[in-house]
Design a protein around this motif. Structure first.
Motif, PDB file in Angstrom:
ATOM      1  N   ARG A   1      75.327  45.798  33.187  1.00  0.00           N
ATOM      2  CA  ARG A   1      76.383  46.333  34.066  1.00  0.00           C
ATOM      3  C   ARG A   1      77.273  47.331  33.323  1.00  0.00           C
ATOM      4  O   ARG A   1      77.673  48.353  33.868  1.00  0.00           O
TER       5      ARG A   1
ATOM      6  N   ILE B   1      84.417  47.605  32.491  1.00  0.00           N
ATOM      7  CA  ILE B   1      83.792  47.730  33.812  1.00  0.00           C
ATOM      8  C   ILE B   1      84.844  47.751  34.914  1.00  0.00           C
ATOM      9  O   ILE B   1      84.803  48.580  35.832  1.00  0.00           O
TER      10      ILE B   1
ATOM     11  N   TYR C   1      83.528  43.575  30.484  1.00  0.00           N
ATOM     12  CA  TYR C   1      84.111  43.519  31.824  1.00  0.00           C
ATOM     13  C   TYR C   1      85.494  44.142  31.899  1.00  0.00           C
ATOM     14  O   TYR C   1      85.916  44.596  32.967  1.00  0.00           O
TER      15      TYR C   1
ATOM     16  N   THR D   1      68.919  43.468  38.133  1.00  0.00           N
ATOM     17  CA  THR D   1      69.830  42.353  38.395  1.00  0.00           C
ATOM     18  C   THR D   1      69.078  41.172  38.986  1.00  0.00           C
ATOM     19  O   THR D   1      69.293  40.019  38.596  1.00  0.00           O
TER      20      THR D   1
ATOM     21  N   ARG E   1      78.558  49.523  44.478  1.00  0.00           N
ATOM     22  CA  ARG E   1      78.717  49.225  43.056  1.00  0.00           C
ATOM     23  C   ARG E   1      79.762  48.139  42.851  1.00  0.00           C
ATOM     24  O   ARG E   1      79.599  47.241  42.038  1.00  0.00           O
TER      25      ARG E   1
ATOM     26  N   THR F   1      78.284  44.638  43.709  1.00  0.00           N
ATOM     27  CA  THR F   1      77.383  44.152  42.665  1.00  0.00           C
ATOM     28  C   THR F   1      78.163  43.653  41.461  1.00  0.00           C
ATOM     29  O   THR F   1      77.877  42.586  40.909  1.00  0.00           O
ATOM     30  N   VAL F   2      79.172  44.422  41.055  1.00  0.00           N
ATOM     31  CA  VAL F   2      79.990  44.038  39.903  1.00  0.00           C
ATOM     32  C   VAL F   2      80.742  42.742  40.185  1.00  0.00           C
ATOM     33  O   VAL F   2      80.846  41.867  39.327  1.00  0.00           O
TER      34      VAL F   2
ATOM     35  N   THR G   1      75.667  41.236  31.730  1.00  0.00           N
ATOM     36  CA  THR G   1      76.942  41.937  31.572  1.00  0.00           C
ATOM     37  C   THR G   1      76.768  43.262  30.839  1.00  0.00           C
ATOM     38  O   THR G   1      77.357  44.276  31.230  1.00  0.00           O
TER      39      THR G   1
END
Length: 329
Positions: free
Chosen positions: A119, A207, A204, A58, A219, A222-223, A116
């Motif tokens: 992730r 996610i 997303y 990241t 987590r 970060t997302v 993205t």
């Protein structure tokens, strides 16, 4: 003001005496965006290089994103000069600045898409074999982002040229004489904006479903940061790309419609250009980055004060002593 029509035909074009000059406001605000972006992205780069572990995927992607924003940022004074005065940098300057503009824009899209997808794979699929493989993929994505953006921007720069109009105004803009220009433009916007947008929305959605059902706070943080960075890009650049498409298809006949379209274009353009100073602010949402920036600034301030007071006579000497001490131990 609309002049009287000389014909009753539906194809009459109205010549406008005065249209609100929003370009002057845009040019002035471009300089403000330039200062904020240059300071913010430079600080972010320093924090990432000095204090952060760049083996973190990241961080590596954010580092490249900051470089991308800086490439875009250096073009802003030239566009500001163009809006406030005229294009005075010649045809080569026009092509070079346009190329840098597109490199910054396209590399940002590709890097955000890569961020993205990374992730998505780590949070949803959880199938990365190892950190080393993930890191190599991230480095490949960064290299691809720069290669693709440079290649596409060179093609774009070939269609940009300096033109002097009937009112002695010199501009740096697209030349639409090429019959393949519009087709190439639509393909480019589709592949480098709307396609990444679809990919990012899909990733997303998955996610968020996974994260909301997880109790891992690290987590989630970060997302959230990555999600804010990606969302900011499309909030800033989405209206601009839409208004560009409208301009390609719609040509206003009356002065009030033309004025509204011009003002809408400049507002969307300003929103898009301001994106380059948004990422550093969003990345400061990370508590670690804030602490490291504060630590960096505080340490530099303390060292400077101590040098001024003679407590630390020379930084290089102090560093040498520390290195010798480490070797002895």
């Amino acid at each position: 003001m609309e002049n009287d029509s000389v014909s009753d035909s539906e194809d009459v074009v109205y010549f406008c005496d005065e249209i609100f000059d929003f370009a002057t406001i845009s040019g002035s605000l471009f300089l403000l965006v330039f200062i904020i972006s240059l300071a913010g992205n430079s600080l972010l780069l320093i924090v990432l290089v000095v204090n952060k572990n760049l083996k973190n995927v990241t961080n590596l992607l954010v580092l490249n994103l900051a470089c991308s924003d800086l490439v875009f940022t250096v073009t802003l004074p030239f566009w500001a000069t163009f809006y406030l005065h005229n294009w005075v940098f010649g045809d080569f300057g026009c092509k070079f600045i346009a190329a840098a503009y597109f490199v910054g824009l396209y590399s940002s899209v590709i890097l955000l898409t890569a961020m993205t997808v990374d992730r998505f794979i780590t949070v949803v699929l959880q199938k990365w074999p190892s950190n080393s493989v993930r890191q190599r993929c991230a480095m490949g994505a960064c290299a691809a982002a720069w290669v693709i953006s440079i290649a596409v921007s060179l093609s774009d720069a070939m269609h940009v040229k300096v033109e002097t109009h009937w009112n002695n105004v010199t501009t740096c803009e697209y030349s639409s004489d090429d019959p393949d220009f519009k087709l190439g433009y639509y393909l480019q916007v589709s592949l480098l904006f709307f396609l990444p947008f679809v990919i990012i929305v899909f990733c997303y959605t998955a996610i968020l479903k996974t994260v909301l059902g997880s109790s891992n706070r690290k987590r989630r943080r970060t997302v959230v940061v990555v999600f804010c960075i990606v969302s900011a890009f499309f909030i800033c650049w989405g209206p601009y790309n839409i208004i560009l498409l409208i301009e390609r298809w719609y040509e206003p006949k009356r002065c009030n419609a033309k004025e509204r379209l011009i003002i809408a274009f400049h507002i969307c353009e300003l929103l898009g250009y301001s994106h380059c100073c948004v990422n550093p602010l969003l990345y400061m949402l990370s508590q670690k980055v804030r602490k490291q920036l504060l630590h960096l600034l505080t340490c530099n301030k303390v060292l400077r004060e101590k040098r001024e007071k003679g407590i630390i006579p020379n930084l290089s000497v102090t560093q040498n002593v520390l290195e010798l001490h480490q070797k002895d131990t």
